[in-house]
Write a protein that holds these residues in place. Structure first.
Motif, short mmCIF file in Angstrom:
data_model
loop_
_atom_site.label_atom_id
_atom_site.label_comp_id
_atom_site.label_asym_id
_atom_site.label_seq_id
_atom_site.Cartn_x
_atom_site.Cartn_y
_atom_site.Cartn_z
N TRP A 82 6.11 6.63 -1.23
CA TRP A 82 6.33 6.66 -2.57
C TRP A 82 7.26 5.58 -2.94
N GLU A 83 8.32 5.06 -2.36
CA GLU A 83 9.24 4.22 -2.93
C GLU A 83 8.39 2.56 -2.75
N MET A 84 7.71 2.58 -1.84
CA MET A 84 7.16 1.19 -1.59
C MET A 84 6.14 1.12 -2.86
N THR A 85 5.36 2.21 -2.92
CA THR A 85 4.12 2.14 -3.97
C THR A 85 4.98 1.78 -5.23
N GLN A 86 6.13 2.47 -5.49
CA GLN A 86 6.66 2.58 -6.83
C GLN A 86 7.22 1.01 -7.17
N GLN A 87 7.58 0.47 -6.10
CA GLN A 87 8.32 -0.97 -6.20
C GLN A 87 7.10 -2.00 -6.52
N LEU A 88 6.02 -1.79 -5.90
CA LEU A 88 4.73 -2.64 -6.25
C LEU A 88 4.54 -2.48 -7.77
N VAL A 89 4.32 -1.00 -8.30
CA VAL A 89 3.97 -0.85 -9.51
C VAL A 89 5.12 -1.53 -10.51
N ASP A 90 6.35 -1.50 -10.29
CA ASP A 90 7.25 -2.07 -10.83
C ASP A 90 7.10 -3.49 -11.10
N LEU A 91 6.60 -4.22 -9.96
CA LEU A 91 6.54 -5.68 -10.03
C LEU A 91 5.22 -5.85 -10.85
N ILE A 92 4.27 -5.11 -10.94
CA ILE A 92 3.11 -5.22 -11.80
C ILE A 92 3.74 -5.15 -13.13
N SER A 93 4.31 -3.93 -13.38
CA SER A 93 4.62 -3.55 -14.86
C SER A 93 5.45 -4.70 -15.44
N THR A 94 6.41 -5.08 -14.81
CA THR A 94 7.24 -6.29 -15.20
C THR A 94 6.61 -7.67 -15.24
N LYS A 95 5.14 -7.74 -14.92
CA LYS A 95 4.44 -9.08 -14.71
C LYS A 95 5.22 -9.86 -13.80
N LYS A 96 5.93 -9.38 -12.82
CA LYS A 96 6.54 -10.62 -11.84
C LYS A 96 5.22 -11.01 -10.80
N ILE A 97 4.41 -9.99 -10.76
CA ILE A 97 3.25 -10.42 -10.21
C ILE A 97 2.01 -9.96 -11.18
N THR A 98 0.85 -10.54 -11.18
CA THR A 98 -0.04 -10.19 -12.07
C THR A 98 -1.61 -10.05 -11.33
N PRO A 99 -1.83 -9.33 -10.44
CA PRO A 99 -2.94 -9.21 -9.60
C PRO A 99 -4.29 -8.60 -10.27
N GLU A 100 -5.14 -8.99 -10.02
CA GLU A 100 -6.35 -8.55 -10.66
C GLU A 100 -6.85 -7.21 -10.25
N VAL A 101 -6.27 -6.95 -9.00
CA VAL A 101 -6.60 -5.56 -8.44
C VAL A 101 -5.39 -4.74 -7.46
N PHE A 102 -5.02 -3.63 -7.65
CA PHE A 102 -4.25 -3.04 -6.67
C PHE A 102 -5.11 -1.97 -6.12
N ILE A 103 -5.05 -2.05 -4.72
CA ILE A 103 -5.43 -0.98 -3.92
C ILE A 103 -4.41 -0.65 -3.11
N SER A 104 -4.56 0.78 -3.21
CA SER A 104 -3.32 1.66 -2.64
C SER A 104 -3.89 2.77 -1.75
N GLY A 105 -3.10 3.06 -0.59
CA GLY A 105 -3.55 3.85 0.35
C GLY A 105 -3.36 5.17 -0.11
N SER A 106 -3.97 6.26 0.40
CA SER A 106 -3.78 7.72 0.36
C SER A 106 -4.66 8.45 1.62
N ALA A 107 -4.61 9.49 1.61
CA ALA A 107 -5.35 10.12 2.83
C ALA A 107 -6.11 11.41 2.26
N ILE A 108 -7.23 11.94 3.23
CA ILE A 108 -7.84 12.85 2.79
C ILE A 108 -7.22 14.27 2.93
N GLY A 109 -5.88 14.21 3.21
CA GLY A 109 -5.00 15.19 3.71
C GLY A 109 -4.60 15.62 2.33
N ILE A 110 -4.93 14.99 1.05
CA ILE A 110 -4.43 15.46 -0.13
C ILE A 110 -5.47 16.76 -0.33
#
Length: 301
Positions: free
Chosen positions: A92-120
């Motif tokens: 959770w915290e790592m994903t939030q940190q990455l989203v924060d970087l994107i939302s503040t435009k410190k990085i501007t990637p064309e795509v964000f691929i994020s992990g999860s699992a079928i355990g959901i």
């Protein structure tokens, strides 16, 4: 293309980087830079860089894509309250940190691929389910993944976002098979309980190919099951794995024994999901290993 990747020294991350080392440049976020450098010593230094904190990203670096594979291994330790916090914070915290970087435009990637699992999905019996399945069984794995995905989706208005619900990834002497295969080699393997629970798997080659497919397919976003099209029961999986070593899957592991050994983690093995990768198939992705026979034959050739 320059890719920022978290979890790059893990099983899937290493496979992806090694497969596409000639196609992309990488910045790998890792807790241990010296170990990571040894792991990827075969890759020229101008193609791969390492950081231990996200704030170490050079301001002049343009990140074209982010692949988020970070997460403490889910089966390595008992799920005490303390360890559940580790499992949650590492995702959770790592994903939030990455989203924060994107939302503040410190990085501007064309795509964000994020992990999860079928355990959901939680335990789902023998019902075939895909990404549209509306009801998750309320248990810990579902809670862990659901919040993980919720955080990742906050990047959707900012960049193309794809979430990967990964099944059991198969490779020789790595990942799940590293632990599963040992008793089968000595003729001591067999199904768990009655063996009726489904196992949704994917060969490591298809796993990294699917990640690259999501990376390159600019029209794709949303949630994707990263599993082969043909899930099998635990009994069938056991029989086929034993046959790879010219053995029979004669021994059955009682669920009670598994619970005593693994605690709450046993739920991931005792129950299962029959998952279909509908979104990948409908988008045109072709699996190299559609069936378990094909996958195991390639692994134990």
């Amino acid at each position: 293309m320059h890719i920022l990747i978290t979890g790059g020294t893990g099983f899937i991350g290493q496979a992806f980087i090694n497969t596409f080392q000639s196609d992309y440049d990488f910045t790998v976020l890792t807790r241990n830079i010296s170990t990571a450098k040894r792991t990827f010593a075969h890759i020229p230094s101008h193609n791969i860089k390492f950081i231990s904190q996200l704030h170490e990203l050079p301001s002049e670096l343009h990140v074209d894509a982010v692949i988020n594979l970070a997460g403490s291994p889910i089966m390595d330790k008992m799920w005490s309250d303390k360890h559940k916090h580790v499992l949650e914070s590492s995702r959770w915290e790592m994903t939030q940190q990455l989203v924060d970087l994107i939302s503040t435009k410190k990085i501007t990637p064309e795509v964000f691929i994020s992990g999860s699992a079928i355990g959901i999905y939680g335990r789902q019996g023998d019902q075939a389910i895909d990404e549209q399945h509306p009801k998750y069984h309320p248990e810990y794995s579902s809670h862990l993944c659901e919040n993980w995905e919720k955080i990742a989706r906050t990047a959707c208005p900012l960049t193309r976002t794809a979430i990967m619900r990964t099944g059991i990834v198969l490779a020789k002497d790595k990942g799940a098979l590293q632990k599963m295969a040992l008793p089968f080699k000595f003729g001591l393997g067999g199904p768990i309980g009655q063996g009726k629970q489904y196992m949704s798997w994917i060969h490591i080659d298809d796993m990294v190919s699917a990640i690259n497919y999501l990376l390159q397919s600019k029209s794709l976003s949303g949630t994707f099951n990263l599993t082969a099209p043909n899930a099998v029961t635990n009994r069938e999986f056991s029989t086929k794995l034993a046959a790879c070593f010219n053995k029979k899957a004669r021994l059955t592991t009682p669920t009670l024994v598994l619970r005593l050994l693994l605690g709450e983690r046993a739920d991931l093995i005792i129950y299962g999901q029959r998952v279909i990768p509908t979104h990948l198939i409908d988008s045109g992705f072709k699996f190299k290993y559609d069936t378990l026979d094909q996958a195991l034959s390639a692994i134990y050739a």
